[in-house]
Motif scaffolding. Structure first.
Motif, PDB file in Angstrom:
ATOM      1  N   ASP A 127      47.493  16.054  41.774  1.00 47.07           N
ATOM      2  CA  ASP A 127      47.639  15.268  40.548  1.00 47.07           C
ATOM      3  C   ASP A 127      47.066  15.984  39.335  1.00 47.07           C
ATOM      4  OD1 ASP A 127      48.861  13.243  41.930  1.00 47.07           O
ATOM      5  OD2 ASP A 127      47.035  12.053  42.161  1.00 47.07           O
ATOM      6  N   LEU A 128      46.030  16.796  39.544  1.00 44.98           N
ATOM      7  CA  LEU A 128      45.343  17.440  38.431  1.00 44.98           C
ATOM      8  C   LEU A 128      45.900  18.820  38.085  1.00 44.98           C
ATOM      9  CD1 LEU A 128      41.663  16.561  39.395  1.00 44.98           C
ATOM     10  CD2 LEU A 128      43.129  15.431  37.715  1.00 44.98           C
ATOM     11  N   LEU A 129      46.396  19.543  39.087  1.00 40.31           N
ATOM     12  CA  LEU A 129      46.877  20.899  38.827  1.00 40.31           C
ATOM     13  C   LEU A 129      47.872  21.336  39.883  1.00 40.31           C
ATOM     14  CD1 LEU A 129      45.008  22.679  41.011  1.00 40.31           C
ATOM     15  CD2 LEU A 129      43.335  22.348  39.229  1.00 40.31           C
ATOM     16  N   GLN A 130      48.479  22.464  39.617  1.00 39.04           N
ATOM     17  CA  GLN A 130      49.432  23.071  40.541  1.00 39.04           C
ATOM     18  C   GLN A 130      49.016  24.526  40.722  1.00 39.04           C
ATOM     19  OE1 GLN A 130      53.864  22.570  40.208  1.00 39.04           O
ATOM     20  NE2 GLN A 130      53.706  24.602  39.356  1.00 39.04           N
ATOM     21  N   VAL A 131      49.088  25.012  41.950  1.00 38.39           N
ATOM     22  CA  VAL A 131      48.758  26.400  42.243  1.00 38.39           C
ATOM     23  C   VAL A 131      50.017  27.082  42.760  1.00 38.39           C
ATOM     24  CG1 VAL A 131      47.340  27.959  43.626  1.00 38.39           C
ATOM     25  CG2 VAL A 131      46.361  25.830  42.758  1.00 38.39           C
ATOM     26  N   VAL A 132      50.354  28.220  42.162  1.00 42.42           N
ATOM     27  CA  VAL A 132      51.521  28.997  42.569  1.00 42.42           C
ATOM     28  C   VAL A 132      51.003  30.380  42.976  1.00 42.42           C
ATOM     29  CG1 VAL A 132      53.802  29.817  41.900  1.00 42.42           C
ATOM     30  CG2 VAL A 132      52.854  27.793  40.795  1.00 42.42           C
ATOM     31  N   ALA A 133      51.383  30.842  44.183  1.00 43.76           N
ATOM     32  CA  ALA A 133      50.862  32.109  44.695  1.00 43.76           C
ATOM     33  C   ALA A 133      51.985  32.965  45.257  1.00 43.76           C
ATOM     34  CB  ALA A 133      49.820  31.854  45.765  1.00 43.76           C
ATOM     35  N   ARG A 134      51.814  34.262  45.102  1.00 48.94           N
ATOM     36  CA  ARG A 134      52.773  35.244  45.609  1.00 48.94           C
ATOM     37  C   ARG A 134      51.988  36.389  46.223  1.00 48.94           C
ATOM     38  NH1 ARG A 134      55.209  39.943  43.853  1.00 48.94           N
ATOM     39  NH2 ARG A 134      57.397  40.122  44.387  1.00 48.94           N
ATOM     40  N   GLY A 135      52.319  36.740  47.463  1.00 45.01           N
ATOM     41  CA  GLY A 135      51.671  37.868  48.117  1.00 45.01           C
ATOM     42  C   GLY A 135      52.095  39.180  47.483  1.00 45.01           C
ATOM     43  N   THR A 136      51.136  40.108  47.353  1.00 46.07           N
ATOM     44  CA  THR A 136      51.430  41.394  46.720  1.00 46.07           C
ATOM     45  C   THR A 136      51.134  42.575  47.630  1.00 46.07           C
ATOM     46  OG1 THR A 136      49.221  41.567  45.773  1.00 46.07           O
ATOM     47  CG2 THR A 136      50.922  40.506  44.418  1.00 46.07           C
ATOM     48  N   GLY A 137      50.256  42.401  48.599  1.00 42.13           N
ATOM     49  CA  GLY A 137      49.859  43.511  49.446  1.00 42.13           C
ATOM     50  C   GLY A 137      48.845  44.437  48.794  1.00 42.13           C
ATOM     51  N   GLU A 138      48.416  44.137  47.586  1.00 40.78           N
ATOM     52  CA  GLU A 138      47.407  44.936  46.893  1.00 40.78           C
ATOM     53  C   GLU A 138      46.022  44.589  47.453  1.00 40.78           C
ATOM     54  OE1 GLU A 138      47.729  44.275  42.703  1.00 40.78           O
ATOM     55  OE2 GLU A 138      49.831  44.822  42.651  1.00 40.78           O
TER      56      GLU A 138
ATOM     57  N   TRP B 270      38.202  33.964  47.758  1.00 45.71           N
ATOM     58  CA  TRP B 270      39.622  34.320  47.717  1.00 45.71           C
ATOM     59  C   TRP B 270      39.949  35.450  48.683  1.00 45.71           C
ATOM     60  CZ3 TRP B 270      42.624  31.059  45.192  1.00 45.71           C
ATOM     61  CH2 TRP B 270      42.032  30.240  44.224  1.00 45.71           C
ATOM     62  N   ARG B 271      41.081  35.333  49.377  1.00 45.80           N
ATOM     63  CA  ARG B 271      41.594  36.421  50.214  1.00 45.80           C
ATOM     64  C   ARG B 271      42.249  37.458  49.302  1.00 45.80           C
ATOM     65  NH1 ARG B 271      45.658  33.917  53.990  1.00 45.80           N
ATOM     66  NH2 ARG B 271      46.111  36.096  54.344  1.00 45.80           N
ATOM     67  N   GLU B 272      42.299  38.686  49.768  1.00 43.57           N
ATOM     68  CA  GLU B 272      42.899  39.762  48.985  1.00 43.57           C
ATOM     69  C   GLU B 272      44.415  39.752  49.117  1.00 43.57           C
ATOM     70  OE1 GLU B 272      41.151  43.333  50.419  1.00 43.57           O
ATOM     71  OE2 GLU B 272      39.273  43.008  49.353  1.00 43.57           O
ATOM     72  N   GLY B 273      45.079  40.308  48.097  1.00 44.46           N
ATOM     73  CA  GLY B 273      46.504  40.559  48.188  1.00 44.46           C
ATOM     74  C   GLY B 273      47.407  39.485  47.618  1.00 44.46           C
ATOM     75  N   PHE B 274      46.943  38.742  46.609  1.00 45.30           N
ATOM     76  CA  PHE B 274      47.769  37.690  46.021  1.00 45.30           C
ATOM     77  C   PHE B 274      47.705  37.739  44.496  1.00 45.30           C
ATOM     78  CE2 PHE B 274      46.708  35.992  50.180  1.00 45.30           C
ATOM     79  CZ  PHE B 274      47.933  35.514  50.617  1.00 45.30           C
ATOM     80  N   HIS B 275      48.783  37.281  43.880  1.00 44.85           N
ATOM     81  CA  HIS B 275      48.783  36.921  42.470  1.00 44.85           C
ATOM     82  C   HIS B 275      48.891  35.402  42.452  1.00 44.85           C
ATOM     83  CE1 HIS B 275      50.300  40.978  40.649  1.00 44.85           C
ATOM     84  NE2 HIS B 275      49.078  41.045  41.139  1.00 44.85           N
ATOM     85  N   VAL B 276      48.009  34.757  41.707  1.00 45.03           N
ATOM     86  CA  VAL B 276      47.925  33.302  41.699  1.00 45.03           C
ATOM     87  C   VAL B 276      47.975  32.811  40.259  1.00 45.03           C
ATOM     88  CG1 VAL B 276      46.496  31.315  42.346  1.00 45.03           C
ATOM     89  CG2 VAL B 276      46.466  33.372  43.758  1.00 45.03           C
ATOM     90  N   VAL B 277      48.770  31.758  40.021  1.00 50.14           N
ATOM     91  CA  VAL B 277      48.782  31.100  38.713  1.00 50.14           C
ATOM     92  C   VAL B 277      48.368  29.657  38.933  1.00 50.14           C
ATOM     93  CG1 VAL B 277      50.185  30.358  36.753  1.00 50.14           C
ATOM     94  CG2 VAL B 277      50.578  32.591  37.777  1.00 50.14           C
TER      95      VAL B 277
END
Length: 120
Positions: free
Chosen positions: A33-44, A79-86
């Motif tokens: 209700d308060l926010l949305q998290v969008v994540a994409r794996g990058t392998g970095e 946080w785990r490594e290897g993601f871009h998160v908005v």
């Protein structure tokens, strides 16, 4: 001044418009209700996190205060490594208590498996 706990550095920030657009277009989503998290794996070997707080949330002072609060919460999550998160703030997020914001962000991050279980 040196960081007393180097393993708890703040996550790097996602800054470029193209990176935000790519995450928003192709990432996995978790909503609250308060926010949305969008994540994409990058392998970095690093995770980068960006904040999106639109004018629907409030004026400039309100938006900046909310971004400061979210950055403090982000710093404390493992946080785990290897993601871009908005992280997209939703209207009404500005009036939430700190513990409500923490719970919402932690829940969304766990749903997307973005945090380490042993650090939680």
């Amino acid at each position: 001044m040196a960081d007393p706990n180097p393993s708890r550095r703040p996550p790097e920030r996602l800054r470029r418009r193209g990176d935000f657009a790519l995450v928003m277009r192709t990432g996995r989503r978790a909503r609250h209700d308060l926010l949305q998290v969008v994540a994409r794996g990058t392998g970095e070997p690093v995770t980068r996190i960006g904040l999106s707080v639109g004018k629907q949330v409030g004026g400039a002072v309100v938006r900046n205060r909310l971004k400061r609060r979210l950055r403090m919460i982000l710093r404390d999550l493992p946080w785990r490594e290897g993601f871009h998160v908005v992280i997209v703030a939703r209207p009404g997020c500005d009036s939430a208590r700190y513990d409500e914001l923490t719970g919402a962000l932690r829940t969304c991050a766990e749903r997307l498996r973005l945090t380490d279980a042993e650090g939680a």
